[in-house]
Design an enzyme around this catalytic site. Structure first.
Site, short mmCIF file in Angstrom:
data_model
loop_
_atom_site.label_atom_id
_atom_site.label_comp_id
_atom_site.label_asym_id
_atom_site.label_seq_id
_atom_site.Cartn_x
_atom_site.Cartn_y
_atom_site.Cartn_z
N ARG A 7 41.53 40.70 32.58
CA ARG A 7 41.38 39.49 33.39
C ARG A 7 42.05 39.69 34.74
O ARG A 7 43.12 40.27 34.85
CB ARG A 7 42.04 38.29 32.70
CG ARG A 7 41.89 36.99 33.50
CD ARG A 7 42.73 35.87 32.92
NE ARG A 7 44.15 36.13 32.98
CZ ARG A 7 44.90 35.99 34.08
NH1 ARG A 7 44.36 35.60 35.21
NH2 ARG A 7 46.20 36.25 34.05
N THR A 8 41.37 39.20 35.77
CA THR A 8 41.99 39.04 37.08
C THR A 8 41.78 37.60 37.49
O THR A 8 40.88 36.92 36.98
CB THR A 8 41.39 39.97 38.16
OG1 THR A 8 39.99 39.73 38.24
CG2 THR A 8 41.67 41.42 37.86
N SER A 9 42.59 37.14 38.43
CA SER A 9 42.53 35.74 38.83
C SER A 9 41.43 35.44 39.82
O SER A 9 40.91 34.34 39.87
CB SER A 9 43.87 35.31 39.43
OG SER A 9 44.89 35.46 38.47
N THR A 10 41.08 36.43 40.64
CA THR A 10 40.10 36.18 41.70
C THR A 10 39.09 37.32 41.79
O THR A 10 39.34 38.43 41.32
CB THR A 10 40.79 36.05 43.08
OG1 THR A 10 41.39 37.30 43.41
CG2 THR A 10 41.84 34.96 43.08
N GLN A 13 40.10 40.73 43.37
CA GLN A 13 40.87 41.71 42.60
C GLN A 13 39.96 42.61 41.76
O GLN A 13 40.32 43.03 40.68
CB GLN A 13 41.88 40.99 41.71
CG GLN A 13 42.90 40.19 42.49
CD GLN A 13 43.75 39.32 41.58
OE1 GLN A 13 43.28 38.76 40.62
NE2 GLN A 13 45.03 39.23 41.91
#
Length: 185
Positions: A7-10, A13
């Site tokens: 998972r990345t937040s944006t 990324q």
């Protein structure tokens, strides 16, 4: 079976997400669930991974903060995994499986989850301080209202018969922003 979760937040990324997927695959994960979403937003791929794991499987993440930002959330996930008879492996901890059925494993996970939560809270505190300082100095303008700038386009596409979902996807904004644009115009 090893099941990976990345998972990345944006969307900015992308390289980080690709690196996580690479590391999970190298660790032997046969299936990897990946998403670009904030840790506080609904995480459909995490939910899918948790539904997918079966007794004897192991959920693998590269770092604990990719899985949970708080001790409470980490334990919620671990309890779900334990109920299904599955394990958790965190690659940044040397690749060892954190056996949350043992007292030592529970202690290790709690300590690292606490560090992850502390790190996140400190980062947010520094961010708030920086924003406050920039506002005082007149340098902080806030985020550019991109959705409002696309309101005319949203109304035009709606008039052409596009659905809200199609408009949101075409303009790269959220559905709620499309509804606000349509209500405002």
């Amino acid at each position: 079976m090893l099941i990976g979760y990345a998972r990345t937040s944006t969307t900015e990324q992308e390289a980080g997400l690709e690196a996580q997927i690479r590391d999970l695959t190298a660790a032997g994960c046969e299936r990897v669930f990946a998403e670009r979403v904030s840790s506080v937003a609904p995480r459909t791929e995490l939910d899918a991974a948790l539904a997918f794991v079966r007794e004897g499987d192991t959920l693998v993440v590269t770092k604990l903060d990719r899985l949970a930002r708080t001790v409470a959330k980490a334990w919620e996930i671990v309890e779900h995994l334990e109920d299904k008879g599955t394990g958790l492996r965190i690659l940044s901890l040397g690749g060892d499986t954190v056996d949350t059925r043992s007292a030592t494993g529970k202690l290790i996970l709690t300590i690292f989850a606490g560090f992850a939560q502390f790190e996140r809270e400190m980062m947010l505190e520094r961010q708030r301080e920086g924003i406050a300082k920039a506002k005082v100095e007149g340098r902080y303008k806030g985020r550019k209202p991109t959705a409002r700038a696309k309101a005319d386009d949203a109304r035009r596409l709606h008039a052409e018969g596009k659905t809200v979902t199609e408009i949101a996807k075409a303009l790269g904004i959220g559905r709620a922003s499309v509804y606000r644009a349509l209500e405002g115009g």
